[in-house]
Write an enzyme that holds these catalytic residues in place. Sequence first.
Site, PDB file in Angstrom:
ATOM      1  N   SER A  17     -10.401   3.312   5.372  1.00  0.00           N
ATOM      2  CA  SER A  17      -9.307   3.226   4.400  1.00  0.00           C
ATOM      3  C   SER A  17      -9.428   4.298   3.307  1.00  0.00           C
ATOM      4  O   SER A  17     -10.359   4.269   2.501  1.00  0.00           O
ATOM      5  CB  SER A  17      -9.325   1.817   3.785  1.00  0.00           C
ATOM      6  OG  SER A  17      -8.757   1.802   2.496  1.00  0.00           O
TER       7      SER A  17
HETATM    8  N1  LIG Z   1      -1.339   1.533  -3.931  1.00  0.00           N
HETATM    9  C1  LIG Z   1      -2.555   1.184  -3.267  1.00  0.00           C
HETATM   10  C2  LIG Z   1      -2.376   1.437  -1.784  1.00  0.00           C
HETATM   11  C3  LIG Z   1      -3.493   0.862  -0.953  1.00  0.00           C
HETATM   12  C4  LIG Z   1      -3.171   0.926   0.527  1.00  0.00           C
HETATM   13  O1  LIG Z   1      -2.080   1.318   0.945  1.00  0.00           O
HETATM   14  N2  LIG Z   1      -4.147   0.514   1.328  1.00  0.00           N
HETATM   15  C5  LIG Z   1      -3.939   0.412   2.752  1.00  0.00           C
HETATM   16  C6  LIG Z   1      -5.213   0.727   3.497  1.00  0.00           C
HETATM   17  S1  LIG Z   1      -5.761   2.390   3.151  1.00  0.00           S
HETATM   18  C7  LIG Z   1      -3.548  -1.027   3.029  1.00  0.00           C
HETATM   19  O2  LIG Z   1      -4.394  -1.861   3.269  1.00  0.00           O
HETATM   20  N3  LIG Z   1      -2.249  -1.299   2.964  1.00  0.00           N
HETATM   21  C8  LIG Z   1      -1.729  -2.614   3.147  1.00  0.00           C
HETATM   22  C9  LIG Z   1      -0.424  -2.789   2.442  1.00  0.00           C
HETATM   23  O3  LIG Z   1       0.045  -1.849   1.774  1.00  0.00           O
HETATM   24  O4  LIG Z   1       0.130  -3.897   2.544  1.00  0.00           O
HETATM   25  C10 LIG Z   1      -3.720   2.006  -3.864  1.00  0.00           C
HETATM   26  O5  LIG Z   1      -3.497   2.876  -4.710  1.00  0.00           O
HETATM   27  O6  LIG Z   1      -4.873   1.765  -3.524  1.00  0.00           O
END
Ligand SMILES: N[C@@H](CCC(=O)N[C@@H](CS)C(=O)NCC(=O)O)C(=O)O
Length: 197
Positions: A13
């Site tokens: 991730s």
């Molecule tokens: N806005 C979040 C985004 C995090 C994200 O998109 N993580 C991914 C994995 S790299 C995820 O698990 N997404 C699931 C979702 O958006 O529901 C950040 O800045 O960390």
Amino acid sequence: MSKTLEFFFDYASPYSYLASAQVEVLAVRTGVELRWRPFLLGAVFKATGNVPPISCPAKARYLFKDLAHWTQFLGLPPCRFPEAFPIPSIKANRLGLVAAEQGLIAPFSHAAFRAAFVDGKDLGDGAVLEEVARASGLEPGPALARIENQEIKDALRRNTEEAVARGAFGAPTFFVGEEMFFGNDRLMLVERMLRGA
Ligand SMILES: N[C@@H](CCC(=O)N[C@@H](CS)C(=O)NCC(=O)O)C(=O)O
């Protein structure tokens, strides 16, 4: 008793990578204990009916720009991505738990995230894992043998199931007690809660 910040993540991730660059200073700044807790993001998605954001083309286009903005903001090198996608991270996640047994999960995590998202290396490749293990102070042979041990496999499954049971649907996920926060961009709220605000 001091508070604990639980950090659930997967080496596949990129947003967990961004969080990994911030959680240690945050824990020191707020005087709390940090627990690095690898889990299997693919299994979290499956269990919750969620999908990787990259599976939506418009989100995927934005995500690459967003990550570039974040790495600039945090002073990190530009992100590179391994060709293998989804990144086969199960062995790396298990190796993180082996590193945790030896008190080496922080250096291991930095080395694993760097290999994936700075060097664009394939974390599913045994030679890459060996390199990452060595760089973080683990003895590669025994460490890689240990990831096949049922105890380690079960520990990763338990972390994953626990995170889902507590409400996780993606990575990175943080818990302060039972208060959950999703995303590296929520660390300011995590900090606020750790300070008791
Ligand atoms: N806005 C979040 C985004 C995090 C994200 O998109 N993580 C991914 C994995 S790299 C995820 O698990 N997404 C699931 C979702 O958006 O529901 C950040 O800045 O960390």
